[in-house]
Design an enzyme around this catalytic site. Structure first.
Site, PDB file in Angstrom:
ATOM      1  N   ASP A   1     -85.267  58.486  -5.712  1.00  0.00           N
ATOM      2  CA  ASP A   1     -84.083  58.439  -6.586  1.00  0.00           C
ATOM      3  C   ASP A   1     -84.434  57.659  -7.860  1.00  0.00           C
ATOM      4  O   ASP A   1     -85.081  56.618  -7.784  1.00  0.00           O
ATOM      5  CB  ASP A   1     -82.943  57.686  -5.896  1.00  0.00           C
ATOM      6  CG  ASP A   1     -82.481  58.377  -4.628  1.00  0.00           C
ATOM      7  OD1 ASP A   1     -83.193  59.278  -4.145  1.00  0.00           O
ATOM      8  OD2 ASP A   1     -81.414  58.010  -4.118  1.00  0.00           O
TER       9      ASP A   1
ATOM     10  N   GLY B   1     -90.374  64.641  -2.793  1.00  0.00           N
ATOM     11  CA  GLY B   1     -91.731  65.050  -3.177  1.00  0.00           C
ATOM     12  C   GLY B   1     -92.731  65.111  -2.040  1.00  0.00           C
ATOM     13  O   GLY B   1     -93.915  65.373  -2.266  1.00  0.00           O
TER      14      GLY B   1
ATOM     15  N   ASP C   1     -80.827  66.928   2.156  1.00  0.00           N
ATOM     16  CA  ASP C   1     -81.506  65.648   1.950  1.00  0.00           C
ATOM     17  C   ASP C   1     -82.146  65.168   3.255  1.00  0.00           C
ATOM     18  O   ASP C   1     -81.462  65.002   4.264  1.00  0.00           O
ATOM     19  CB  ASP C   1     -80.418  64.655   1.463  1.00  0.00           C
ATOM     20  CG  ASP C   1     -80.986  63.423   0.832  1.00  0.00           C
ATOM     21  OD1 ASP C   1     -82.170  63.142   1.031  1.00  0.00           O
ATOM     22  OD2 ASP C   1     -80.216  62.726   0.136  1.00  0.00           O
TER      23      ASP C   1
END
Ligand code: GLA
Length: 666
Positions: A474, A454, A410
């Site tokens: 999210d 993205g 992440d």
């Protein structure tokens, strides 16, 4: 003369009576804000009421309005008029106040009376002059005022009903709740006879530990066997778990068999040993939307137990993944999660709630399931816990040694490594390409999930680094945005998803999440799963495994629906028949057996008919249609199939020529 006047009076009386009557009928103005606006549903926040003389006035394209109601999509207010209202009058538009706008797209106001559209603004943009509504609503029982997006995604911008009022001559209008949507279980219970489910192809790499649990429903005990299982692999005939190692590359065409007292099932299954993993979208559970920073080793083990017991593993769910907060942090609210981020050797340190990482993955693996972990290329994770910056290779090795089979990586604090943006493509891709390379160097098959929301059109290059990539922000807990997300995915980048690399629009958030039932209606929960299967997206449930009820399990565990997602071709769902309001459309996914999975989609607030028309030669005109949620054949249809789709629903069907139907679904 008198006689003339009398005569004139007599003549005029019939004409004057209604005028006198109308004058007696009092028409009063009833402002929208006099309704109970707590009944107004909107995805984000609550409605904002403006009064005359307020310090902050409602303005649209610099025009000020005396009073009004500001709302945010998706907004709907149901009103019982009881035929007492004559007119609805308002101005509508996008509010000039742009604070809090995260992203913005055009939006559409609609007034619906007894299910029929009475007025529509068309797409409205920020700065567009307001549009005036003045419509006759006499004889209408139920009025719905709604604002939906007419662009790609939801936004946080405020949409104004300015000076909205009813002219009423009867009873006062009353705000009411939207019609109740009952949780109906559509999926039949698994039949007692043994049935093999899940993918028909599975990728692994030579030399890596192999682990695959044959997903099968039916009354246990089931006895498993496999024809042509390649050397190096062993099948446990009681559990259906295949383990071992393959040395040689190649496609091994195996026939799996499951037998119980009620009957036998066989399934062709290709084990593809090479470089590619995730040949079908990964399926499993991730703890994030349930446990956040409360996740523990115990909860992970419990989730694995439940996946094995509640039928999820029997239809193909496999990964049990920890998200953020398993490592130490320097300062967070749980003292048991605070400690040194690394030891003297530089190894990342799990916090006290994860005393034995290897023990935990062994526990999960013993069930034939797989384990996932999470980190960030920044110094800390999004939750503020220790992450991989400067230790990427060491961490990849550590994750493999602990026995993990999946890494979610992440972006989080990565800007601390490279400084403030804007960034070049190379900067945005590098941390993921690096970690992808280190993971490939491990003698373990680790699925790599890129989580960077993205950026840099990740779908274009994600498959060069890993196996799936988050395509956006999210979903959060306000998830009725899922419909828009699926549309955007299919229209803009669906075709980049392929066997080995998948678009990931975030987790399945149905059932019970974060201590509360999810905010979606039962119909929307079916739609969520239907769309995620059609896209196709990885299927990671992120709700509470301990609170899974029959309704949620029926959505998660329908093998015919999952088969759409796991289809070996990995084709994207293609949208057609959509207009700017995006209310109804069909999504069509080609399947390996020549048939098509079709979602007949209705984003609107009322049930409506949706038609799927198939083109083609004479032979293909007659097609068999099967309702996948109910697992029922609907019959043979000529040229097209039409059905009434509930509000916010998706009717998921399989359309095959009759021959294919005979072969596949007897
Ligand atoms: C980000 C991710 C989420 C979750 C959290 C954890 O927000 O997008 O999916 O992993 O971080 O902190």
């Amino acid at each position: 003369m008198k006689a003339y006047i009398l005569c004139l009076r007599l003549i005029l009386i019939p004409f004057l009576l209604p005028v006198i009557g109308a004058a007696q009928k009092t028409v009063k103005t009833f402002p929208l804000s006099s309704l109970d606006l707590s009944k107004m549903k909107q995805t984000y926040g609550v409605p904002r009421v403006y009064h005359r003389g307020d310090e902050k006035q409602m303005t649209i394209a610099k025009k000020t309005f005396g009073y009004g109601v500001g709302t945010r999509i998706k907004s709907a207010l149901w009103i019982d008029l009881a035929r007492g209202a004559d007119r609805f009058i308002a101005d509508v538009g996008v509010d000039d106040d742009t604070t809090n706008i995260v992203f913005f797209t055009k939006q559409n106001f609609k007034v619906i009376g007894d299910g029929k559209k009475l007025w529509e603004s068309g797409p409205m943009d920020l700065g567009d002059p307001s549009k005036h509504i003045d419509i006759d609503i006499r004889g209408i029982d139920t009025l719905v005022l709604t604002v939906v997006n007419a662009g790609d995604l939801s936004s946080y911008v405020q949409m104004d009903w300015a000076e909205p009022r009813f002219m009423i001559s009867g009873k006062d209008p009353v705000a009411i709740s939207a019609p109740e949507d009952k949780a109906v279980i559509l999926t039949p219970k698994p039949r007692p006879v043994a049935q093999i489910n899940g993918p028909k192809v599975y990728g692994c790499r030579p030399g890596s530990p192999f682990l695959y649990r044959i997903p099968a429903t039916g009354t246990r005990p089931i006895r498993f066997s496999a024809k042509r299982l390649p050397a190096g692999l062993t099948l446990d005939d009681q559990t259906g778990i295949i383990t071992g190692t393959l040395k040689k590359r190649g496609d091994y065409k195996v026939v799996l068999k499951a037998q119980n007292a009620a009957g036998t099932d066989t399934r062709a299954f290709t084990i593809s040993c090479g470089d590619k993993l995730a040949l079908t979208p990964p399926m499993g559970w991730n703890d994030w939307y349930t446990h956040f920073d409360n996740i523990t080793d115990q909860k992970m083990r419990k989730a694995a137990d439940l996946m094995e017991q509640n039928g999820m593993a029997d239809v193909g769910y496999q990964y049990v993944n920890i998200d953020d907060c398993w490592m130490n942090a320097t300062a967070v609210r749980h003292p048991g999660r605070v400690g040194p981020l690394r030891n003297a050797a530089g190894d990342i340190q799990p916090n006290s709630y994860f005393p034995d990482m290897k023990g935990m993955t062994d526990y999960i693996h013993a069930k034939g399931l797989k384990a996932g972990i999470y980190s960030s290329p920044g110094p800390t994770t999004c939750g503020g816990y220790g992450a991989s910056a400067g230790h990427e290779e060491q961490d990849a090795r550590q994750f493999a040694n602990w026995g993990f089979d999946f890494l979610k990586y992440d972006w989080c604090s990565y800007s601390e490594v490279i400084g403030p943006g804007p960034y070049t493509s190379e900067q945005m891709q590098k941390p993921f390409r690096d970690m992808g390379k280190y993971l490939k160097e491990q003698q373990r098959d680790i699925i790599f999930n890129l989580c960077q929301y993205g950026m840099d059109s990740v779908w274009r290059w994600g498959a060069e680094a890993g196996h799936s990539w988050r395509t956006g922000a999210d979903l959060g807990l306000d998830i009725d945005i899922f419909y828009d997300v699926a549309i955007k995915n299919a229209l803009e980048y669906g075709s980049w998803s392929k066997p080995g690399g998948w678009n990931d629009p975030d987790y399945l958030q149905i059932g019970f999440l974060s201590n509360a039932p999810c905010k979606l209606s039962p119909t929307e929960q079916y739609s969520f799963m239907s769309l995620w299967c059609l896209l196709p997206s990885p299927l990671f449930y992120s709700g509470d495994m301990e609170k899974l009820d029959d309704f949620t399990l029926n959505i998660l565990c329908n093998p015919e629906v999952i088969e759409v997602n796991q289809d070996r071709l990995g084709k994207p769902g293609i949208i057609s028949g959509i207009d700017s309001t995006k209310e109804t459309f069909v999504m069509v996914k080609e399947l390996e057996d020549g048939s098509k999975a079709v979602g007949l989609c209705n984003q609107g607030l009322f049930p409506t008919e949706v038609t799927y028309k198939w083109a083609g030669d004479k032979k293909s005109k007659r097609q068999a249609v099967r309702d996948l949620w109910r697992q029922q054949d609907k019959g043979i249809f000529q040229n097209e199939f039409t059905t009434t789709v509930p509000a916010r629903g998706v009717a998921l069907i399989k359309v095959s020529n009759q021959q294919a139907q005979l072969i596949c679904c007897h």
